[in-house]
Structures are given as C-alpha cells and as structure tokens.
Design a protein around this motif. Structure first.
Motif, PDB file in Angstrom:
ATOM      1  N   SER A 170       0.851  -1.189   0.000  1.00  0.00           N
ATOM      2  CA  SER A 170       0.000   0.000   0.000  1.00  0.00           C
ATOM      3  C   SER A 170       0.888   1.241   0.000  1.00  0.00           C
ATOM      4  CB  SER A 170      -0.885   0.011   1.242  1.00  0.00           C
ATOM      5  OG  SER A 170      -1.696  -1.124   1.247  1.00  0.00           O
ATOM      6  N   GLN A 210     -12.264   0.534  -6.940  1.00  0.00           N
ATOM      7  CA  GLN A 210     -12.318  -0.307  -5.745  1.00  0.00           C
ATOM      8  C   GLN A 210     -13.702  -0.259  -5.097  1.00  0.00           C
ATOM      9  OE1 GLN A 210      -9.160   0.657  -3.043  1.00  0.00           O
ATOM     10  NE2 GLN A 210     -10.086  -0.414  -1.353  1.00  0.00           N
ATOM     11  N   GLU A 220      -7.710  -2.184  -7.740  1.00  0.00           N
ATOM     12  CA  GLU A 220      -8.024  -3.050  -6.599  1.00  0.00           C
ATOM     13  C   GLU A 220      -9.497  -3.453  -6.590  1.00  0.00           C
ATOM     14  OE1 GLU A 220      -6.459  -1.916  -2.877  1.00  0.00           O
ATOM     15  OE2 GLU A 220      -4.772  -0.824  -3.714  1.00  0.00           O
ATOM     16  N   SER A 271     -10.765  -5.315  -3.325  1.00  0.00           N
ATOM     17  CA  SER A 271     -10.349  -4.918  -1.972  1.00  0.00           C
ATOM     18  C   SER A 271     -11.509  -4.567  -1.053  1.00  0.00           C
ATOM     19  CB  SER A 271      -9.385  -3.741  -2.050  1.00  0.00           C
ATOM     20  OG  SER A 271      -8.188  -4.149  -2.656  1.00  0.00           O
ATOM     21  N   THR A 275     -14.972 -12.084  -3.569  1.00  0.00           N
ATOM     22  CA  THR A 275     -13.778 -11.837  -4.379  1.00  0.00           C
ATOM     23  C   THR A 275     -13.719 -12.826  -5.536  1.00  0.00           C
ATOM     24  OG1 THR A 275     -12.599 -10.964  -2.496  1.00  0.00           O
ATOM     25  CG2 THR A 275     -11.262 -11.757  -4.310  1.00  0.00           C
ATOM     26  N   THR A 289      -3.736  -5.133  -7.991  1.00  0.00           N
ATOM     27  CA  THR A 289      -4.374  -6.115  -7.107  1.00  0.00           C
ATOM     28  C   THR A 289      -3.476  -6.543  -5.945  1.00  0.00           C
ATOM     29  OG1 THR A 289      -5.508  -8.248  -7.052  1.00  0.00           O
ATOM     30  CG2 THR A 289      -3.621  -8.074  -8.537  1.00  0.00           C
ATOM     31  N   HIS A 290      -4.125  -7.011  -4.893  1.00  0.00           N
ATOM     32  CA  HIS A 290      -3.402  -7.606  -3.776  1.00  0.00           C
ATOM     33  C   HIS A 290      -3.574  -9.125  -3.772  1.00  0.00           C
ATOM     34  CE1 HIS A 290      -2.101  -3.957  -1.908  1.00  0.00           C
ATOM     35  NE2 HIS A 290      -3.304  -3.450  -1.935  1.00  0.00           N
ATOM     36  N   GLU A 291      -4.281  -9.634  -4.794  1.00  0.00           N
ATOM     37  CA  GLU A 291      -4.513 -11.070  -4.886  1.00  0.00           C
ATOM     38  C   GLU A 291      -3.344 -11.708  -5.655  1.00  0.00           C
ATOM     39  OE1 GLU A 291      -7.160 -12.738  -3.652  1.00  0.00           O
ATOM     40  OE2 GLU A 291      -8.006 -10.897  -2.819  1.00  0.00           O
TER      41      GLU A 291
END
Lengths: 232, 257
Positions: free
Chosen positions: B38, B96, B174, B177, B184, B205-207
C-alpha cells in the motif's frame, strides 16, 4: 363574537389568501434558482467571489427579515428625497404607494433572504456527494455539465428535501412579515379584524389558515421523500 | 502496436514524489498485473493514465494518441480536450468502491454513458447492456438499484458499465479490496473470462495467486518506482530482487496463518 361574525371574519381573511400565496409562490420561484447560483458561486475557486458571497449570506442570515423588508421598501423613497438629482430622476416614475411597488419590494427582500438559506442547503447537498461519483462520470467520458445534471443534481435533490421542507414551511409563516409595510395579506387583515372586534378570534382564524397550508405542505414533502426513497 | 506506452512518468503531490520515472508498455490482448505494498503508487499510476490526476512529467501514449503534447517551463502541457476525450474513451476504469450511480437502475447505470457520451440510441444501448449483464450473470437484475445488490454484484455491474463503452483497455483499481473473500472469487472469475477473450487489462491487485494465474506480465512497485517486472514465473517463481522476495514472503506467511 357570534357565529355569524366569525363566519364573516373568516370570509374577509380568506379573500387575502391570494396575496399570501403570491408572496409564497414568487419567493420560491426566485429564491430557489438564485440560491443554486449563490451556492455554486460560493464554491467558486476564485477567492474574491466566494468571499463576497460569504458576506452576502452573513448579512441575510444575520439580520432580521423584517429589518430587510423595511430597508428595501424604503430604499427608493429615501433616494427620491436625496440630494442627488440623478437618483431623484431615476426613481421619479416609481409610485411607492402602489400595491405593485409594495409587492415588488417584498419579493426582492424575501427572495434575497431565502436564497441565502437555500444556498447553504444546496452547498451542503452538493458537497455531500462522494468524489467517486465525479470520478466515475469522468472516467466514462461525461462532460462537467452532464456530470452535474445527470449524476450529481438528482442525488443532491434527494438529500436536500428534508432541509428544504423546513425552509418552505417557515416561509409560509414568514409571509406574515409583509404586514410590516402594510401589504394586505392574511395576517394584516386578521389584525385589523382583531382591533375592530376587540377580540382575538380573528388571529386564531388566521392561525388556522397557516396551519392548514403547512399541513398540506408537510404531506406533500412526506410524499416526495417517499417517492425518492427507491434508492439509498 | 502497443495499446499503452508509458515513458518516464512522474507524479508529485506538492513535494511528495509518489511516482518516479515509470515506464512500461501494454500490448493488445495482454494482461498486466501491478502488485506492491500500500502506498507504493499503484493506484496513482492508473489515475494518472486515466486523467483523474495530472502527471508531473513523462509521457503517456494510448493507441498512438499522446496525452501530453509537450512541456512548458518544465510542466506538462496536455493535449487538446477532444484528444483527451478520445483517450479517455479508450480506457475503461473499474474502481475499488464500484462508484455506481445509486439513483439509476442497473440498466441505466450501463446505458447512461453510451447514450449521453457516444450518443447511441436507447434501444441500441439497452441491447448492449443486456448482453453484458447476461455475461456477468446478472440478467435478472437489470431493474434493480445498486443498493439492492451485493458488493460482488455491484462490482460486476461496474465492469459491465466500463465495457459498455467498448474500451481498448480495461483498468482495475483493486477491484476486490472492498469485498469479502467469498465475493472476491466471483469478480476474479469474471476477469479471468475477460482474459480468455483477449481483453487488454491492467489490474492493480493484492490477490497474488490471481495475479500469478491471470497475468501475462507482472509489475512490482514499491516507493513510487518499478522495482521489478517480468512474467509471473520470473517475479513469483525465482525473483532475484530482495525487496520483491521480502514482499512476497510476507504474503505467503499471511496465507499460511
């Protein structure tokens, strides 16, 4: 008072419902669009403009409406007796005793005053719309105008209905301030009747008229709120 | 021809430099995943390319169109409004927080821009919208309002809304998120399907598992710069970069917990 007198009195007062409604209607007609313009100007990034608007709102909300009505009503007569020949000539044609002059002065005062209140309501509404709504519209290629009228404004209207209904209901009662410049409307007539009968009943009758008007408005606003309740 | 060419892009908020010298290309049909901690500037990068933020330097070319014309006193001069508009319409953006229009029905959310921006007829716009809703598995929700939908459904509507303008490239900022793990999955499935159809996409993305699966190219950002980029195998498999290793390790640990 006898029943016959009460009936007669009600009839006299009812005849002046039209002038009261005229002040009410014309004030809304001018103050709502004016309030919208004032709200947009206040959010203007050019500081002198928003500063000037702040002063205007401060004066309008900071002094009594009755004072404003009297000031605006007597402004032209004062100029007519001023030393300036220019001002004397400018207003030479204005007949200050005419009903139309009275009415115009009233509407100017009411519209300027109410626009200040509406402007603050509108500004609060506009500023409460999340930034994401503007960004989504921009990302979809919508112009600033399309974004305001199609995305922002409809959501603002829903949010400002409760606060606006407060103003509108107050306006109904505030029309009675027109009596201060002897404009013949419900309250003025009721007071005259009160004096001539030496009895408070005419004022009570006027109160019932105001009450009924606001009962109707309350119902209308509740219906509008309900109609706009299809989304959160 | 590359759909997107970003060269030496930089962005500062006052004195804070959030993007430094970012360069990358996106080819037609390619899926690019941007990962990183982040505050590394991933979202700002997308927002600069999509004109939601003004870049401080560098150049951006979308389908051969220059977003920045030149420089004056060291500050970028943006191209004329009609060019910027054309660029904007080539890029679809999925937020997001969805940012659907709450006062419009699902169908209206999707038809609004085609009708008032592309001047399509109501009938044409609605036909396209219905095809897209069908594809998103939301055919029955056309008349619903966003507040009546789950987060996953809302995000699918917003993907349909972006696709309705037929963009050359789709940006996802995102997209999962704001959703719980269960929801998701349904968004990731939709994105995977779009990838199969060779839709060009840039996904922040955080995936990590998803990025590894779906992306052709992975960019790892940290502190406003591209630390490492390459195929998923290179970045996730055997990265030589210490910072990348450290970041990915933390993710792996989180998954084990």
């Amino acid at each position: 008072m006898t029943w016959e007198e009460i009936l007669q009195c009600t009839e006299v007062i009812a005849r002046y419902l039209i002038p009261t409604l005229k002040i009410f209607g014309f004030t809304l007609l001018f103050s709502i669009p004016l309030g919208m313009v004032v709200a947009l100007l206040k959010m203007c990034k050019f500081k002198p403009v928003s500063w000037l608007i702040n002063v205007y709102i401060l004066i309008m909300r900071g002094t009594p409406l009755m004072l404003q009505i009297i000031t605006i009503y007597y402004a032209i007569p004062m100029m007519k007796v001023s030393d300036s020949a220019f001002l004397q000539n400018l207003f030479a044609g204005v007949d200050i005793k005419s009903e139309s002059y009275q009415f115009n002065a009233l509407i100017v005062a009411f519209a300027l005053n109410y626009a200040a209140y509406f402007a603050e309501i509108f500004r609060g509404g506009i500023e409460s719309i999340p930034k994401g709504q503007y960004e989504a519209a921009a990302a979809l290629g919508m112009t600033k105008g399309q974004t305001f009228f199609r995305v922002v404004l409809p959501q603002v209207i829903k949010r400002i209905v409760p606060a606006s209904s407060n103003e509108v209901i107050t306006l109904v009662k505030d029309t009675s301030l027109a009596s201060v410049i002897a404009y013949a409307e419900i309250f003025r007539k009721a007071k005259e009747q009160m004096v001539s009968y030496s009895n408070l009943t005419p004022l009570f009758i006027a109160g019932i008229f105001y009450f009924i008007m606001n009962a109707i408005l309350t119902t209308v606003f509740a219906a509008v709120e309900k109609k706009l309740d299809y989304y959160k | 021809m590359a759909i997107l060419e970003v060269r030496n892009l930089s962005k500062s908020f006052d004195k804070l430099e959030v993007l430094k010298d970012i360069s990358f290309d996106v080819e037609k049909g390619e899926v690019v995943a941007i990962i990183g901690p982040s505050g590394s500037g991933k979202s700002t990068l997308l927002r600069c390319i999509n004109q939601l933020e003004k870049a401080s330097g560098g150049s951006v070319k979308v389908c051969g169109l220059d977003m920045i014309e030149g420089y004056k006193n060291g500050k970028p001069v943006y191209s004329p409004a009609d060019v910027l508009r054309e660029i904007r319409l080539k890029i679809g953006l999925v937020f997001q927080n969805f940012n659907l229009f709450p006062h419009m029905s699902v169908l209206k959310n999707i038809t609004e821009a085609p009708m008032c921006v592309l001047k399509k007829s109501k009938q044409e716009a609605e036909e396209t919208a219905k095809v897209l809703l069908e594809k998103m598995g939301l055919a029955s929700k056309a008349g619903s309002y966003p507040c009546e939908l789950s987060g996953g459904q809302q995000q699918r509507v917003s993907i349909a809304r972006a696709l309705a303008l037929n963009p050359e490239v789709l940006f996802f900022d995102e997209p999962t998120s704001a959703l719980d793990p269960e929801l998701t999955g349904e968004i990731l499935k939709v994105i995977k399907e779009l990838a199969k159809e060779k839709m060009t996409m840039v996904i922040v993305t955080h995936e990590m598992a998803f990025a590894r699966d779906v992306a052709d190219h992975v960019i790892f950002m940290d502190g406003g710069v591209i630390v490492e980029e390459g195929t998923p195998e290179q970045v996730f498999g055997d990265t030589k970069n210490e910072r990348t290793k450290q970041f990915l390790q933390r993710y792996n640990n989180d998954f084990k917990d």
